[in-house]
Design a protein around this motif. Structure first.
Motif, PDB file in Angstrom:
ATOM      1  N   PRO A  41       0.803  -1.227   0.000  1.00 48.76           N
ATOM      2  CA  PRO A  41       0.000   0.000   0.000  1.00 48.76           C
ATOM      3  C   PRO A  41       0.832   1.272   0.000  1.00 48.76           C
ATOM      4  CG  PRO A  41      -0.092  -1.054   2.148  1.00 48.76           C
ATOM      5  CD  PRO A  41       0.652  -1.988   1.250  1.00 48.76           C
ATOM      6  N   SER A  85      -2.978   2.277  -3.744  1.00 45.17           N
ATOM      7  CA  SER A  85      -3.705   2.474  -2.494  1.00 45.17           C
ATOM      8  C   SER A  85      -4.841   1.469  -2.342  1.00 45.17           C
ATOM      9  CB  SER A  85      -4.246   3.898  -2.405  1.00 45.17           C
ATOM     10  OG  SER A  85      -5.095   4.139  -3.481  1.00 45.17           O
ATOM     11  N   PRO A  86      -5.135   1.093  -1.077  1.00 45.46           N
ATOM     12  CA  PRO A  86      -6.233   0.156  -0.851  1.00 45.46           C
ATOM     13  C   PRO A  86      -7.582   0.772  -1.189  1.00 45.46           C
ATOM     14  CG  PRO A  86      -5.114   0.716   1.216  1.00 45.46           C
ATOM     15  CD  PRO A  86      -4.461   1.477   0.127  1.00 45.46           C
ATOM     16  N   ILE A  95      -5.410  -4.913   5.478  1.00 41.14           N
ATOM     17  CA  ILE A  95      -4.046  -4.420   5.601  1.00 41.14           C
ATOM     18  C   ILE A  95      -3.415  -5.021   6.847  1.00 41.14           C
ATOM     19  CG2 ILE A  95      -2.559  -2.387   5.794  1.00 41.14           C
ATOM     20  CD1 ILE A  95      -5.941  -1.577   4.717  1.00 41.14           C
TER      21      ILE A  95
END
Length: 168
Positions: free
Chosen positions: A86, A91-92, A98
């Motif tokens: 990430p 980006s998530p 995570i």
């Protein structure tokens, strides 16, 4: 069709979910929603996994309004092939898990402040995991909720989070 044993289920509200570990709440009617309940530290957090309020998280320790079939003691499995860093600009998106520090978190929306504005943030699901290297993380787009072990393991729910759309 997934089978569960009678000893694995009970019925109640979010406040009836155990204070520790993970519990999957499944709907009994069209008016109930699928949720994952996480007992982390001194509070319980619920995350909507169904369609209506998908990936919204909220504190639920005293919530007696939202009910369904509770399946405590579930586990999360991460799809190794869906991993990404990430910190590398990938980006998530909502629903990604995570792993960082000693925590496994889900990227979900949370009401921020008294006006109820929502913002996406990491919400802890599991804490007390073995520590990762400082400032290092790995995220997963695909994961599943299971119950049982070995030959008795059954998948209760699978998640597949989309990759972010490329910026124009």
């Amino acid at each position: 069709m997934t089978m569960v044993y009678p000893r694995e289920i009970c019925v109640g509200s979010l406040s009836h979910a155990p204070a520790a570990g993970l519990t999957l709440l499944l709907p009994r009617t069209k008016y109930e929603e699928t949720m994952l309940v996480a007992g982390v530290e001194t509070r319980k957090i619920a995350v909507f996994l169904g369609a209506q309020f998908r990936l919204e998280a909220f504190e639920c320790s005293t919530n007696d309004a939202l009910k369904g079939m509770l399946i405590p003691g579930v586990s999360i499995e991460l799809d190794d092939e869906s991993r990404f860093n990430p910190a590398d600009g990938d980006s998530p998106t909502l629903g990604c898990l995570i792993r960082e520090g000693v925590v496994l978190s889900i990227f979900a929306t949370v009401k921020d402040g008294p006006h109820g504005f929502k913002r996406a943030q990491r919400v802890a699901l599991i804490s007390g995991l073995p520590a990762c290297a400082e400032r290092e993380a790995v995220a997963f787009r695909k994961w599943r909720i299971v119950i049982g072990e070995d030959e008795d393991k059954r998948e209760l729910l699978a998640m597949d989070c989309p990759a972010p759309k490329p910026k124009a």
